[in-house]
Design an enzyme around this catalytic site. Structure first.
Site, short mmCIF file in Angstrom:
data_model
loop_
_atom_site.label_atom_id
_atom_site.label_comp_id
_atom_site.label_asym_id
_atom_site.label_seq_id
_atom_site.Cartn_x
_atom_site.Cartn_y
_atom_site.Cartn_z
N LYS A 34 17.73 5.46 -12.08
CA LYS A 34 16.56 6.08 -12.70
C LYS A 34 17.04 6.92 -13.34
O LYS A 34 17.49 7.98 -12.76
CB LYS A 34 14.60 5.12 -12.75
CG LYS A 34 14.74 6.37 -10.98
CD LYS A 34 13.61 7.34 -11.41
CE LYS A 34 13.85 8.95 -10.34
NZ LYS A 34 13.85 9.62 -11.06
N LYS A 36 11.23 1.44 0.86
CA LYS A 36 10.34 2.07 1.37
C LYS A 36 10.16 1.07 2.12
O LYS A 36 9.22 0.29 1.70
CB LYS A 36 9.58 3.22 1.04
CG LYS A 36 10.07 4.33 0.04
CD LYS A 36 9.31 5.02 0.10
CE LYS A 36 9.99 7.09 -0.84
NZ LYS A 36 10.13 7.94 0.40
N HIS A 69 8.11 5.15 -9.91
CA HIS A 69 7.68 4.44 -8.34
C HIS A 69 6.31 3.91 -8.35
O HIS A 69 5.72 2.95 -7.60
CB HIS A 69 8.42 5.65 -8.00
CG HIS A 69 9.44 6.35 -7.74
ND1 HIS A 69 10.27 5.80 -7.93
CD2 HIS A 69 9.94 8.00 -7.58
CE1 HIS A 69 11.25 6.81 -8.03
NE2 HIS A 69 11.15 8.23 -7.78
N GLU A 97 3.30 15.63 -4.74
CA GLU A 97 3.54 16.77 -4.00
C GLU A 97 3.98 17.52 -3.96
O GLU A 97 3.24 18.08 -5.22
CB GLU A 97 5.42 16.51 -4.78
CG GLU A 97 6.25 14.78 -5.01
CD GLU A 97 6.82 14.44 -5.62
OE1 GLU A 97 8.19 14.79 -5.38
OE2 GLU A 97 6.64 14.58 -6.55
N HIS A 137 14.10 4.26 -5.75
CA HIS A 137 14.65 4.47 -4.41
C HIS A 137 12.97 3.28 -3.75
O HIS A 137 13.04 3.46 -2.40
CB HIS A 137 14.99 5.16 -4.09
CG HIS A 137 13.87 6.59 -3.36
ND1 HIS A 137 13.71 7.29 -4.80
CD2 HIS A 137 12.87 6.91 -3.21
CE1 HIS A 137 12.62 7.98 -4.91
NE2 HIS A 137 12.94 8.08 -3.28
N ASP A 140 9.59 10.66 -14.35
CA ASP A 140 10.47 10.96 -13.78
C ASP A 140 9.37 9.99 -12.04
O ASP A 140 10.79 9.37 -12.06
CB ASP A 140 10.10 12.45 -12.81
CG ASP A 140 11.22 12.79 -11.51
OD1 ASP A 140 12.73 12.08 -12.19
OD2 ASP A 140 10.86 13.35 -11.18
N LYS A 147 3.84 17.38 -9.38
CA LYS A 147 4.42 18.00 -8.01
C LYS A 147 3.23 19.45 -8.76
O LYS A 147 2.12 19.85 -8.98
CB LYS A 147 5.84 18.32 -9.32
CG LYS A 147 6.25 17.90 -9.79
CD LYS A 147 7.15 17.99 -9.02
CE LYS A 147 8.53 17.10 -9.57
NZ LYS A 147 8.84 15.54 -8.39
#
Ligand code: BG6
Length: 467
Positions: free
Chosen positions: A154, A188, A246, A222, A184, A241, A332
């Site tokens: 992605k 997890k 996600h 994050e 990804h 992003d 972020k």
């Protein structure tokens, strides 16, 4: 395990993703004995490197990571080869094809081929085309039994239209069973646990709906900022992003119907249904934020409007969830690193709770994905005392491996699944399409909108009730 020799070709092998994630994950698979005895890693990128220099780069990438088998590094690195080439130049694919054919001759087999696209998305289109034109998409020249699989990272497209165009091209040139679209987060372990938790326990299903759940929150916060990724990130932003992929996949696992079996067709179809039912909530909040120092980051224009934070209120238009608000939040420089899904249950009409707890006396179920994966439940219980006092109890059990098993990295799990041909944890084209469809109105609205500026750790719109 499939014992057919394997060739892993990593496009963009000198980049951040390959160095930080792919090589360490492959080393772990190597050490765990999950790669066939005969395998090679072929790096393909623009830099004019010798194979020796490439091996030194792989080694230094591995040295930057803690890994459990230092004695295996030399053997692993010796499997690496390098071909320099331009992603957009057909001639480079001729060189690669000849190199791979020579490798196959040396091994004496038509090896399975895994092409991993760890490249900026603008190269996808020429890469798909060149792989197909050079015959690399169909396996060995002159025939042979080995499979060919393509791994696409992605972001898959930058909006609905570009994603659809990419998808059309991809499906023309490759068969669906060859395509592995990576998110990804799906690799997890703590996220996969959600399906086990939901469908292996009988007590949750009756309350897993709009009648009992007041609100669902999904968040990825994050503490990091750009870490040198400004050039890539500024054209993307947090919503594309992290949000389009996600966050929505986390929601899909919480909200989907029982797939009946843990099998790619069923699970992917159930996840896609959730994406298809997603709507922005009428009158719901849409907050676009940017951390105060963002415009001074390397390679970020000083007038950038790119969001580094967002909060969206959505809902699911289906009979299980209609009317239950879904809060999607990510940022972020959030002052902490936390990925979680929280279900807030409705208040009971009357309870023995003291007045000062009214409003807070809800049960809450939390899946913390990272750090320290755990599942937690907020309950109310009698306080041991003379009177009837009620107090909060938060019970939590950690999601930690037992026995000899160690917690694997998401990329390790996903690479293994690709090698084994299991597409359960990879996105279907429908999921990609529906997720973009859901976000289009926000992307259009935010194109010109100024973000709210926030200081590090002081997010602009935290849903107050969740703490
Ligand atoms: C990546 C994003 O996909 O996910 C990054 O590109 C983000 O911007 C990262 O930081 C978060 O993943 P993780 O596994 O570190 O939580």
């Amino acid at each position: 395990m499939n014992h057919t020799p394997l060739t892993l070709v990593i496009f963009g092998a000198t980049g951040d993703l390959a160095r930080r994630k792919l090589f360490p994950a492959l080393l772990d698979l190597h050490c765990a004995g999950h790669l066939p005895a005969e395998y090679r890693i072929v790096g393909f990128a623009k830099s004019a490197l010798s194979t020796e220099a490439f091996r030194r780069m792989v080694r230094s990438a591995l040295d930057a990571h803690s890994h459990t088998h230092p004695e295996e590094v030399a053997a692993f690195v010796a499997r690496a080869e390098y071909v320099a080439g331009d992603f957009t130049d057909p001639k480079s694919y001729g060189t690669l094809s000849a190199f791979l054919a020579a490798q196959d001759r040396a091994v004496g087999a038509c090896t399975n081929k895994l092409f991993y696209l760890a490249v900026p998305p603008r190269f996808y289109d020429p890469l798909f085309q060149n792989l197909a034109d050079s015959g690399l998409s169909v396996g060995c020249v002159g025939g042979g039994a080995g499979w060919t699989r393509l791994v696409v990272e992605k972001p898959f497209g930058e909006d609905l239209h570009t994603a659809q165009a990419l998808e059309r091209k991809l499906s023309l040139l490759f068969k669906e069973e060859q395509i592995f679209r990576i998110d990804h987060y799906l690799g997890k372990s703590a996220l996969e646990n959600i399906l086990a938790f939901r469908f292996a326990n009988s007590i949750f299903e009756p309350i897993w709906n709009r009648n009992y759940v007041a609100r669902i929150e999904v968040r990825i916060l994050e503490s990091r900022g750009m870490d040198g990724r400004g050039a890539f990130y500024d054209g993307v932003g947090q919503l594309r992003d992290v949000g389009q992929n996600h966050l929505l996949q986390m929601l899909a696992l919480i909200a989907m119907e029982d797939p009946g079996a843990y099998e790619a067709g069923a699970v992917r179809a159930r996840r896609a249904e959730v994406m298809a039912a997603l709507r922005l909530r009428k009158g719901g909040r849409r907050v676009k934020g940017q951390y105060a120092s963002y415009r001074t980051e390397d390679h970020v224009p000083c007038d950038s409007n790119t969001e580094t934070y967002f909060l969206l209120e959505a809902e699911l238009d289906n009979s299980r969830w209609r009317g239950t608000p879904v809060v999607l939040e990510s940022g972020k420089k959030a002052g902490q690193t936390l990925s979680e899904i929280v279900l807030h249950f409705k208040e009971i009409p009357s309870c023995m709770c003291p007045e000062n707890l009214s409003g807070a006396r809800r049960n809450l179920l939390r899946f913390r994905i990272q750090p320290d994966p755990a599942t937690g439940l907020r309950l109310w219980a009698r306080k041991p005392s003379y009177g009837m006092e009620i107090e909060e109890r938060y019970v939590e059990f950690p999601f930690v491996p037992t026995g000899r098993y160690r917690m694997h990295d998401a990329y390790e799990k996903l690479l293994l699944d690709i090698i084994e041909g299991n597409q359960t944890l990879f996105l279907s084209s429908k999921e990609v399409e529906y997720s973009w469809r859901f976000l289009m109105p926000v992307l259009e609205q935010w194109q010109k909108e100024e973000p709210v500026i926030y200081e590090d750790g002081n997010l602009p719109a935290f849903p107050a009730q969740s703490r």
